[in-house]
Design a protein around this motif. Structure first.
Motif, PDB file in Angstrom:
ATOM      1  N   THR A  62      19.390 131.697  48.819  1.00  0.00           N
ATOM      2  CA  THR A  62      19.190 133.105  48.718  1.00  0.00           C
ATOM      3  C   THR A  62      20.142 133.774  48.026  1.00  0.00           C
ATOM      4  O   THR A  62      20.106 134.919  47.299  1.00  0.00           O
ATOM      5  CB  THR A  62      18.617 133.959  49.865  1.00  0.00           C
ATOM      6  OG1 THR A  62      19.290 133.693  50.776  1.00  0.00           O
ATOM      7  CG2 THR A  62      17.206 133.205  50.194  1.00  0.00           C
ATOM      8  N   GLU A  63      21.522 133.417  48.329  1.00  0.00           N
ATOM      9  CA  GLU A  63      22.841 134.162  47.882  1.00  0.00           C
ATOM     10  C   GLU A  63      23.406 133.444  46.689  1.00  0.00           C
ATOM     11  O   GLU A  63      23.983 134.216  46.132  1.00  0.00           O
ATOM     12  CB  GLU A  63      23.787 134.144  49.191  1.00  0.00           C
ATOM     13  CG  GLU A  63      23.348 134.790  50.529  1.00  0.00           C
ATOM     14  CD  GLU A  63      23.244 136.298  49.960  1.00  0.00           C
ATOM     15  OE1 GLU A  63      23.887 136.973  49.462  1.00  0.00           O
ATOM     16  OE2 GLU A  63      22.107 136.798  50.614  1.00  0.00           O
ATOM     17  N   ILE A  64      23.067 132.362  46.481  1.00  0.00           N
ATOM     18  CA  ILE A  64      23.614 131.743  45.240  1.00  0.00           C
ATOM     19  C   ILE A  64      22.820 131.238  44.414  1.00  0.00           C
ATOM     20  O   ILE A  64      21.839 130.439  44.551  1.00  0.00           O
ATOM     21  CB  ILE A  64      24.632 130.425  45.454  1.00  0.00           C
ATOM     22  CG1 ILE A  64      25.668 130.905  46.695  1.00  0.00           C
ATOM     23  CG2 ILE A  64      25.260 129.637  44.563  1.00  0.00           C
ATOM     24  CD1 ILE A  64      26.428 129.779  47.296  1.00  0.00           C
ATOM     25  N   PRO A  65      22.633 132.017  42.822  1.00  0.00           N
ATOM     26  CA  PRO A  65      21.453 131.626  42.081  1.00  0.00           C
ATOM     27  C   PRO A  65      21.709 130.256  41.526  1.00  0.00           C
ATOM     28  O   PRO A  65      22.977 129.993  41.210  1.00  0.00           O
ATOM     29  CB  PRO A  65      21.686 132.758  41.139  1.00  0.00           C
ATOM     30  CG  PRO A  65      22.360 133.930  41.602  1.00  0.00           C
ATOM     31  CD  PRO A  65      23.283 133.314  42.780  1.00  0.00           C
ATOM     32  N   GLY A  66      20.899 129.372  41.623  1.00  0.00           N
ATOM     33  CA  GLY A  66      21.107 128.128  40.952  1.00  0.00           C
ATOM     34  C   GLY A  66      21.172 126.959  41.822  1.00  0.00           C
ATOM     35  O   GLY A  66      21.551 125.946  41.602  1.00  0.00           O
ATOM     36  N   ALA A  67      21.693 127.666  43.290  1.00  0.00           N
ATOM     37  CA  ALA A  67      22.047 126.460  44.342  1.00  0.00           C
ATOM     38  C   ALA A  67      20.834 125.462  44.411  1.00  0.00           C
ATOM     39  O   ALA A  67      21.282 124.403  45.016  1.00  0.00           O
ATOM     40  CB  ALA A  67      22.577 127.151  45.463  1.00  0.00           C
ATOM     41  N   LEU A  68      19.551 126.114  44.354  1.00  0.00           N
ATOM     42  CA  LEU A  68      18.496 125.104  44.667  1.00  0.00           C
ATOM     43  C   LEU A  68      18.528 123.758  44.203  1.00  0.00           C
ATOM     44  O   LEU A  68      18.742 123.637  42.829  1.00  0.00           O
ATOM     45  CB  LEU A  68      17.170 125.773  44.465  1.00  0.00           C
ATOM     46  CG  LEU A  68      15.959 125.055  45.309  1.00  0.00           C
ATOM     47  CD1 LEU A  68      16.089 125.142  46.584  1.00  0.00           C
ATOM     48  CD2 LEU A  68      14.594 125.738  44.798  1.00  0.00           C
ATOM     49  N   GLY A  69      18.553 122.671  44.658  1.00  0.00           N
ATOM     50  CA  GLY A  69      18.534 121.306  44.157  1.00  0.00           C
ATOM     51  C   GLY A  69      19.663 120.884  43.869  1.00  0.00           C
ATOM     52  O   GLY A  69      19.790 119.458  43.427  1.00  0.00           O
TER      53      GLY A  69
END
Length: 117
Positions: A62-69
């Motif tokens: 939720t805090e770091i855009p693009g961290a998912l995956g």
């Protein structure tokens, strides 16, 4: 922001061309004698625990855009060479976190390098 502020993520980044998200701890403290080393290790452990909680709670997404995956890596940028006790600690943390899918690295940085991070 540094190792002395245990509740804050110092820096983060997503390297181009890599499937990682790096969470950086800046460690500017000297290691000194045995007593000072123990205090330093406690500060480092508290900071690492904050980073682990940030990852395991899902807050990283939720805090770091693009961290998912992306594969999370905690990187400690140290200003001073590790004494034997700290090397042992770093090795254990690396092994333990690897088992749960979190990378962990210590990088010795020159004085001018760490100030420019």
């Amino acid at each position: 922001m540094s190792i002395t502020d245990a509740r804050v993520i110092d820096f983060w980044g997503i390297p181009k061309q890599e499937p990682n998200v790096e969470l950086v701890i800046t460690d500017h403290l000297e290691w000194g004698g045995k007593a000072q080393q123990g205090e330093h290790l406690l500060l480092l452990q508290e900071k690492i625990n904050t980073y682990i909680a940030f990852i395991e709670s899902g807050e990283i997404y939720t805090e770091i855009p693009g961290a998912l995956g992306k594969h999370p890596i905690i990187r400690v940028l140290g200003l001073y060479e590790l004494p034997e006790q700290a090397e042992f600690f770093i090795d254990r943390v690396t092994e333990t976190l690897e088992e749960v899918g979190i990378g962990f690295e210590f990088e010795l940085k020159a004085d001018e390098d760490i100030r420019n991070v």
